[in-house]
Every structure is written in C-alpha cells, then in structure tokens.
Design a protein around this motif. Structure first.
Motif, PDB file in Angstrom:
ATOM      1  N   THR A  36       0.846  -1.197   0.000  1.00  0.00           N
ATOM      2  CA  THR A  36       0.000   0.000   0.000  1.00  0.00           C
ATOM      3  C   THR A  36       0.882   1.248   0.000  1.00  0.00           C
ATOM      4  O   THR A  36       2.031   1.220   0.455  1.00  0.00           O
ATOM      5  CB  THR A  36      -0.924   0.043   1.233  1.00  0.00           C
ATOM      6  OG1 THR A  36      -0.123   0.006   2.426  1.00  0.00           O
ATOM      7  CG2 THR A  36      -1.888  -1.143   1.231  1.00  0.00           C
ATOM      8  N   SER A  37       0.329   2.346  -0.519  1.00  0.00           N
ATOM      9  CA  SER A  37       1.116   3.571  -0.663  1.00  0.00           C
ATOM     10  C   SER A  37       1.503   4.182   0.676  1.00  0.00           C
ATOM     11  O   SER A  37       2.491   4.922   0.760  1.00  0.00           O
ATOM     12  CB  SER A  37       0.335   4.595  -1.493  1.00  0.00           C
ATOM     13  OG  SER A  37      -0.891   4.921  -0.859  1.00  0.00           O
ATOM     14  N   ASP A  38       0.756   3.898   1.753  1.00  0.00           N
ATOM     15  CA  ASP A  38       1.113   4.482   3.048  1.00  0.00           C
ATOM     16  C   ASP A  38       2.366   3.855   3.634  1.00  0.00           C
ATOM     17  O   ASP A  38       2.913   4.344   4.629  1.00  0.00           O
ATOM     18  CB  ASP A  38      -0.059   4.368   4.031  1.00  0.00           C
ATOM     19  CG  ASP A  38      -0.446   2.918   4.303  1.00  0.00           C
ATOM     20  OD1 ASP A  38      -0.467   2.124   3.343  1.00  0.00           O
ATOM     21  OD2 ASP A  38      -0.727   2.597   5.472  1.00  0.00           O
ATOM     22  N   LEU A  39       2.842   2.758   3.004  1.00  0.00           N
ATOM     23  CA  LEU A  39       4.084   2.122   3.435  1.00  0.00           C
ATOM     24  C   LEU A  39       5.283   2.582   2.618  1.00  0.00           C
ATOM     25  O   LEU A  39       6.392   2.074   2.789  1.00  0.00           O
ATOM     26  CB  LEU A  39       3.958   0.595   3.346  1.00  0.00           C
ATOM     27  CG  LEU A  39       2.965  -0.061   4.314  1.00  0.00           C
ATOM     28  CD1 LEU A  39       2.863  -1.556   4.043  1.00  0.00           C
ATOM     29  CD2 LEU A  39       3.382   0.196   5.766  1.00  0.00           C
ATOM     30  N   GLY A  40       5.044   3.520   1.706  1.00  0.00           N
ATOM     31  CA  GLY A  40       6.146   4.045   0.914  1.00  0.00           C
ATOM     32  C   GLY A  40       6.004   3.745  -0.558  1.00  0.00           C
ATOM     33  O   GLY A  40       5.066   3.061  -0.991  1.00  0.00           O
ATOM     34  N   ASP A  41       6.951   4.256  -1.338  1.00  0.00           N
ATOM     35  CA  ASP A  41       6.960   4.038  -2.780  1.00  0.00           C
ATOM     36  C   ASP A  41       7.863   2.878  -3.178  1.00  0.00           C
ATOM     37  O   ASP A  41       7.709   2.299  -4.248  1.00  0.00           O
ATOM     38  CB  ASP A  41       7.433   5.312  -3.486  1.00  0.00           C
ATOM     39  CG  ASP A  41       6.544   6.499  -3.165  1.00  0.00           C
ATOM     40  OD1 ASP A  41       5.310   6.318  -3.204  1.00  0.00           O
ATOM     41  OD2 ASP A  41       7.075   7.584  -2.863  1.00  0.00           O
ATOM     42  N   VAL A  64      21.550   2.760   7.436  1.00  0.00           N
ATOM     43  CA  VAL A  64      21.456   3.083   6.012  1.00  0.00           C
ATOM     44  C   VAL A  64      20.573   4.316   5.809  1.00  0.00           C
ATOM     45  O   VAL A  64      20.894   5.214   5.028  1.00  0.00           O
ATOM     46  CB  VAL A  64      20.913   1.879   5.214  1.00  0.00           C
ATOM     47  CG1 VAL A  64      20.652   2.273   3.760  1.00  0.00           C
ATOM     48  CG2 VAL A  64      21.880   0.703   5.275  1.00  0.00           C
ATOM     49  N   ALA A  65      19.457   4.350   6.541  1.00  0.00           N
ATOM     50  CA  ALA A  65      18.512   5.461   6.398  1.00  0.00           C
ATOM     51  C   ALA A  65      19.151   6.796   6.765  1.00  0.00           C
ATOM     52  O   ALA A  65      18.885   7.842   6.142  1.00  0.00           O
ATOM     53  CB  ALA A  65      17.280   5.217   7.258  1.00  0.00           C
ATOM     54  N   ASP A  78      10.878   5.514   6.438  1.00  0.00           N
ATOM     55  CA  ASP A  78      10.369   4.884   7.660  1.00  0.00           C
ATOM     56  C   ASP A  78      10.998   3.508   7.783  1.00  0.00           C
ATOM     57  O   ASP A  78      11.230   2.820   6.779  1.00  0.00           O
ATOM     58  CB  ASP A  78       8.846   4.739   7.606  1.00  0.00           C
ATOM     59  CG  ASP A  78       8.138   6.074   7.717  1.00  0.00           C
ATOM     60  OD1 ASP A  78       8.799   7.057   8.094  1.00  0.00           O
ATOM     61  OD2 ASP A  78       6.930   6.124   7.410  1.00  0.00           O
ATOM     62  N   ILE A  79      11.254   3.104   9.001  1.00  0.00           N
ATOM     63  CA  ILE A  79      11.798   1.768   9.255  1.00  0.00           C
ATOM     64  C   ILE A  79      10.672   0.895   9.803  1.00  0.00           C
ATOM     65  O   ILE A  79      10.058   1.223  10.820  1.00  0.00           O
ATOM     66  CB  ILE A  79      12.956   1.807  10.275  1.00  0.00           C
ATOM     67  CG1 ILE A  79      13.988   2.870   9.889  1.00  0.00           C
ATOM     68  CG2 ILE A  79      13.592   0.428  10.409  1.00  0.00           C
ATOM     69  CD1 ILE A  79      14.633   2.638   8.545  1.00  0.00           C
ATOM     70  N   LYS A  80      10.398  -0.201   9.125  1.00  0.00           N
ATOM     71  CA  LYS A  80       9.348  -1.126   9.559  1.00  0.00           C
ATOM     72  C   LYS A  80       9.896  -2.548   9.528  1.00  0.00           C
ATOM     73  O   LYS A  80      10.081  -3.138   8.461  1.00  0.00           O
ATOM     74  CB  LYS A  80       8.126  -1.041   8.634  1.00  0.00           C
ATOM     75  CG  LYS A  80       7.423   0.313   8.597  1.00  0.00           C
ATOM     76  CD  LYS A  80       6.582   0.530   9.841  1.00  0.00           C
ATOM     77  CE  LYS A  80       5.780   1.830   9.718  1.00  0.00           C
ATOM     78  NZ  LYS A  80       4.998   2.106  10.937  1.00  0.00           N
ATOM     79  N   GLY A  81      10.230  -3.068  10.696  1.00  0.00           N
ATOM     80  CA  GLY A  81      10.642  -4.465  10.805  1.00  0.00           C
ATOM     81  C   GLY A  81      11.772  -4.871   9.893  1.00  0.00           C
ATOM     82  O   GLY A  81      11.705  -5.930   9.253  1.00  0.00           O
ATOM     83  N   ASN A  85      11.444   1.683   4.193  1.00  0.00           N
ATOM     84  CA  ASN A  85      10.285   2.110   3.408  1.00  0.00           C
ATOM     85  C   ASN A  85      10.550   3.540   2.930  1.00  0.00           C
ATOM     86  O   ASN A  85      10.538   4.485   3.724  1.00  0.00           O
ATOM     87  CB  ASN A  85       9.005   2.052   4.239  1.00  0.00           C
ATOM     88  CG  ASN A  85       8.563   0.611   4.452  1.00  0.00           C
ATOM     89  OD1 ASN A  85       9.020  -0.285   3.756  1.00  0.00           O
ATOM     90  ND2 ASN A  85       7.702   0.393   5.430  1.00  0.00           N
ATOM     91  N   ILE A  86      10.798   3.667   1.645  1.00  0.00           N
ATOM     92  CA  ILE A  86      11.276   4.920   1.081  1.00  0.00           C
ATOM     93  C   ILE A  86      10.137   5.679   0.403  1.00  0.00           C
ATOM     94  O   ILE A  86       9.436   5.122  -0.455  1.00  0.00           O
ATOM     95  CB  ILE A  86      12.411   4.652   0.074  1.00  0.00           C
ATOM     96  CG1 ILE A  86      13.574   3.936   0.776  1.00  0.00           C
ATOM     97  CG2 ILE A  86      12.881   5.944  -0.572  1.00  0.00           C
ATOM     98  CD1 ILE A  86      14.639   3.426  -0.173  1.00  0.00           C
TER      99      ILE A  86
END
Length: 576
Positions: A36-41, A64-65, A78-81, A85-86
């Motif tokens: 989904t787009s809310d998790l990034g592109d 890295v981020a 965003d970092i998710k697990g 997520n860029i």
C-alpha cells in the motif's frame, strides 16, 4: 531506461555505497513494491545483511537510512521491521514521468532497440473451412505478442503458414466434386471460405454412409502429388475460395502478416536434411527402410521422420521449414503460437533441430494456449459444431449496436456502425487475451461485451470519458510545468506510480509471452483513474495549479491507456 528504473538505480547505488562502507561487499540489492502507498513508494529489506554485520535488520536499516535521507530523490524513510520504506520526492518524480509521457506520446513505452530478429508464426489455418473461435484465440494472441515484442524493441516479423494440402483438404474437394454441381460462392451468395467449409462438413456426413470415400480422398492426395491437372485445377479453385475468405476475416479482425507461406510449397522441405542426418549418424534406419530419430536420451520417444517409401510426415516439413526460415530471415528467436495439444510435437521438433547442430534451435519457443470452449461444449469442425469467427464478430457487433443505439439514437448510422464494430472486436480480443495462455477458456459473449468490470469495452469507455474531459477542458497540456512544492494527494500520486510501471509491464509481458500482463496493468490503471476522477474536481479544481496538474495526469493516462490498448490490437473510442 524508464524514470522509475532510473530512480531505483540511483537509490540502489546509494544504498550499495552505504553498505560497502559498513563492510558489506554488495553489487545489487532487492527493491520491492510496498503493498500500500502508506508504506512508501519502494521497500528495501535488510535481513540478508544481519548475519554479515552481526546486527539486527532494524539497526542496519537505521544506519542506512541516516545516510540515505540526504538523497535528492528521497522525501522521507520509515523503518518497519527491517525494511527501509522509502517515500520519494513526489514533485521531482511526477515532473519527470508526466513530461516524458506527453512529449513522447505514442512512443512512450518504447523500450531500447535490440539487435534481435524475432519471427512469430501464428494463425496457420487449413483451407477446408473458415476460421472459428479457436482460431480467434490464436490470432489475437499471436498479434498481441508481436505488438508487445515490437514495443519492447525487437525487430518483429509475423508469418502465417497456410495449411493448403493434405488429406483434410482433399475431403472437401471430394465432397464438392460429387455434390457441388458447379456452384460457386457467388452463385449461392455465400462467403467463400464458408462455402468451402460446408463441403468439409458434407464429406463427414457422407463418409459415414459410404466408407469408400476415405480411399477416394487418399487417391486424390496421390494424384495431387503427381500433379494431375484435373485435381490441381479443382484444388486451386477451392483453395483460392478458402484463402480469399480467410483473408477477409483477417481484415475484419484488423490482423495482418508480413509473410504468407504455403504448405504446398514447404512440404518438400526436410527430406534432404533428414538424409544428411542419417549419413551423419544423427538418425537411424529401420529394417523396412524408414528413417527414425531416438529422443529417449532427452526424455522423449522414438519418432519416424521418413516413411519406408521415402515420403515425409508433418514433422519432416516442420524441420525443413524452420531451417529455410533461418536461412531467409536470420531470426534470433522463433515463436510458434500453436495450441497446447501440440506441446509434444514441438518438444520433439526442437530436440531434433538441436541434434542436427542448429544453435538457433535453443531460441525456438512454443507459445502454447488452451482450448476455447462454449457453454454447450467442445467445438467440432467436421460436424459443423463451431462458432465461425465471422459469425461471432457479427454477433458481438450486433450486441454492441443495441447498446450504442439505445444511448445515442441521434448518431449517424455510419458512426454507430463504426463504434459498434470497434466495441465488438474489443470484447473478443480482450476476453481471449485476459487469461493465462495455458488455460482453457469458456467464451461467454454476454460477459465479454459488458461495459462493467474487466473487459475491453470497459477500457474503451474510459478512453471515451477521458477524451470528453480533455475536450471540455479545451487546453493543450504540452509544456505544462508542475508548480514547485505541489502537494500531491494519494489519488494523484497513485496514478503517477502506476504510470511509472508501464514500461515494466511491457518487459514482463514480453519475457513471459503474456499479453495478460498488459490487460492487468490497464485494468488497474483505469481503476485508479476512476477513483481519481470521482474523488477530485478537475475542471472545477480550487485553483489553476490543481487544474493544470490534474489535466496533465488525465492526458498522461490517456496516452498510456491508448498505447496499452494498441498492444492488444484494440482501438480506443473517441466518444461513447
């Protein structure tokens, strides 16, 4: 290289540099599309580096981020697990892709030219009957694959091998000889290939009563091979009738070919090749003097190649035809579009060509497809239990005409006929292409012609809606510049991300010989467009910036949708 690939490569290179500084020897990374787009592109998993760096994926992702956030392409991370997520800088990406689409127009999606010649063989009808629904799937599949490969940058040639000789052709000739009474298609007012097909069915009926007809057909084939004048004259007359009618159907389907070949010319190919293979020990001779190949070493059976009287069989002809084609066209890839019932035949053919030492045989591919059935059961040509292609197209056109007449009684008869024909063909082509090629298809005319759901007419309806919207706007979006720091809402941005995927859809479609990939892409694009259309005011946007951006998006969707339909052989509608 597409805008999306360009950005992905720039970002992946940055991540690789960051990982290298941490002691990871890496040359490529995995970039995924978030669900989904809310998790990034784009999403980049860090799990594989955990063992190397003796750190958790989340910790690696944070490091890295920290360095990647300074990239000109990245809005935030965003970092998710253990995933990076860029989120991309929307203005920068949108400006590139939208300007590229409107400037390239029909050329958008053209992939880099490749120095590779691709030959696509499809249709290959028999001249004893008209094209039917099964041929339609072959025709639209071969045509779409040819279009997709051309768009993907290959040099494509379409070839049609007309099966105009053999016992099945003689059967319709025998029936006409006894029951034709000198009639012609013109004298009875019938389309010429349908006229010939009636005699093939007539033979099937009469041969049940008179078993001697089978021997007469065999004898006629021998006379044909001996160039008997009476037989040859009848053969030429009936073949011309059949071929003229079949070509009319191609014209009706808006399908053409670069080359026609005829089995009556190619059936003699192959004998010399087989005899040379025997001399070289590739084949062997049985005590009865027949020549065989043993393919047990590649998991296939033994196969006869020349009968004991020296006559060839079908695979002999195919061997010779393939060799002649390579000599004539110099193809790098040869795609045979033939039904799945011939899978074993092509496995055998390719195995033989490889044993003969033809390296190009490695690049021969059998694009097999499943049967097309009707709700009432399997089609049988000899019993006349088929839906002829002409009749089916007429039926779908008539069904479309009912809808057009109801919605637009004020249109001229000419315009209604033109649009109805386009809708009917769209219904047929899209329905047959929107399946995994290996699967059998149950053709449902009512479902195919619907303007709701995943159908060709639905996609055409969207093109008409877009054309109406652009006409009402009355502005030329070429050269439109995106305003700085424009705040894209999700309905706008999701379309832009989808537009970025068009070239990838073409690549995947070509790699998998699958027009269904294009169907899926176009349907997803139209769903996103309809959400955009319903969620946001366009002509009545709150300000000029919003209006300009949204019209630019609309025009870009229009171009990509039409380019995609072109790959399927479907014409868009200007209005509906």
């Amino acid at each position: 290289m597409s805008v999306k690939e360009d950005n992905a490569n720039l970002i992946s290179n940055e991540i690789i540099k960051i990982l290298n500084k941490s002691g990871v020897e890496e040359t490529s990374i995995i970039i995924e599309n978030p669900p989904t787009s809310d998790l990034g592109d784009m999403a980049v998993p860090m799990f594989k580096y955990s063992k190397m760096l003796k750190q958790s994926p989340a910790v690696i992702a944070e490091k890295v981020a920290a360095d990647l956030r300074s990239s000109d392409l990245v809005e935030r991370i965003d970092i998710k697990g253990g995933y990076l997520n860029i989120f991309l800088k929307r203005n920068s990406i949108a400006s590139k892709i939208l300007s590229e689409i409107v400037s390239k127009k029909e050329n958008f999606g053209n992939l880099a030219k490749k120095d590779e010649n691709v030959l696509v063989e499809f249709s290959c009808p028999n001249t004893n009957k008209p094209l039917h629904l099964g041929h339609c799937r072959n025709n639209v599949l071969g045509d779409a694959v040819s279009r997709i490969y051309n768009k993907a940058g290959y040099n494509v040639k379409k070839v049609n091998l007309i099966n105009d000789r053999g016992i099945h052709i003689c059967k319709s000739m025998i029936a006409y000889k006894y029951w034709g009474n000198g009639t012609t298609p013109e004298s009875v007012g019938k389309k010429s290939d349908h006229f010939v097909g009636d005699y093939y069915v007539k033979y099937a009926v009469e041969s049940e009563k008179n078993k001697d007809l089978e021997k007469e057909a065999q004898d006629m084939l021998l006379l044909w091979e001996q160039k008997d004048k009476v037989v040859i004259d009848l053969w030429k007359k009936m073949n011309n009738w059949a071929i003229d009618g079949i070509k009319d159907t191609y014209k009706k389907m808006k399908i053409d070919f670069d080359y026609y070949q005829f089995e009556s010319n190619t059936y003699i190919y192959g004998k010399d090749i087989i005899n040379k293979g025997l001399e070289n020990g590739v084949f062997y001779k049985e005590p009865d003097n027949s020549i065989w190949v043993n393919n047990e070493d590649v998991g296939l059976d033994k196969k006869i190649l020349l009968r004991n009287d020296g006559t060839s069989i079908y695979i002999t002809q195919d061997i010779g035809t393939a060799v002649k084609r390579n000599e004539e066209f110099g193809f790098d890839r040869m795609i045979y579009v033939v039904g799945s019932e011939q899978i074993y035949h092509f496995q055998t053919l390719f195995a033989i060509l490889k044993k003969l030492g033809y390296k190009w045989a490695e690049s021969c591919y059998h694009l097999s497809y499943g049967m097309v059935n009707l709700p009432e059961g399997k089609m049988k040509s000899r019993e006349g239990k088929v839906i002829d292609a002409d009749n089916l197209i007429d039926l779908l056109t008539e069904m479309a005409s009912e809808s057009v007449n109801e919605k637009h009684p004020e249109w001229s008869a000419e315009e209604k006929a033109d649009i109805s024909e386009k809708i009917g063909l769209s219904a047929l082509k899209y329905y047959l292409l929107n399946f995994t090629t290996s699967k059998d298809v149950m053709f449902m005319p009512e479902k195919s012609i619907s303007f709701d759901g995943n159908t060709g007419p639905y996609l055409q309806y969207v093109t008409a809606r877009i054309n109406s919207l652009l006409s009402k706007a009355g502005v030329d979006v070429n050269g439109t510049m995106l305003p700085n720091n424009y705040n894209f809402v999700d309905s706008e941005w999701n379309i832009i991300l989808k537009l970025l995927d068009f070239e990838k859809a073409i690549e995947v479609s070509a790699a998998n010989y699958s027009p269904m990939e294009i169907c899926a892409y176009l349907y997803d694009l139209t769903k996103l467009f309809n959400k955009f259309y319903h969620d946001l005011p366009i002509l009545n946007a709150e300000n000029q910036d919003e209006k300009n951006v949204r019209l630019l998006i609309v025009k870009s969707v229009d171009i990509v949708l039409k380019n995609g339909l072109e790959l399927l052989g479907i014409e868009p509608l200007e209005r509906m």
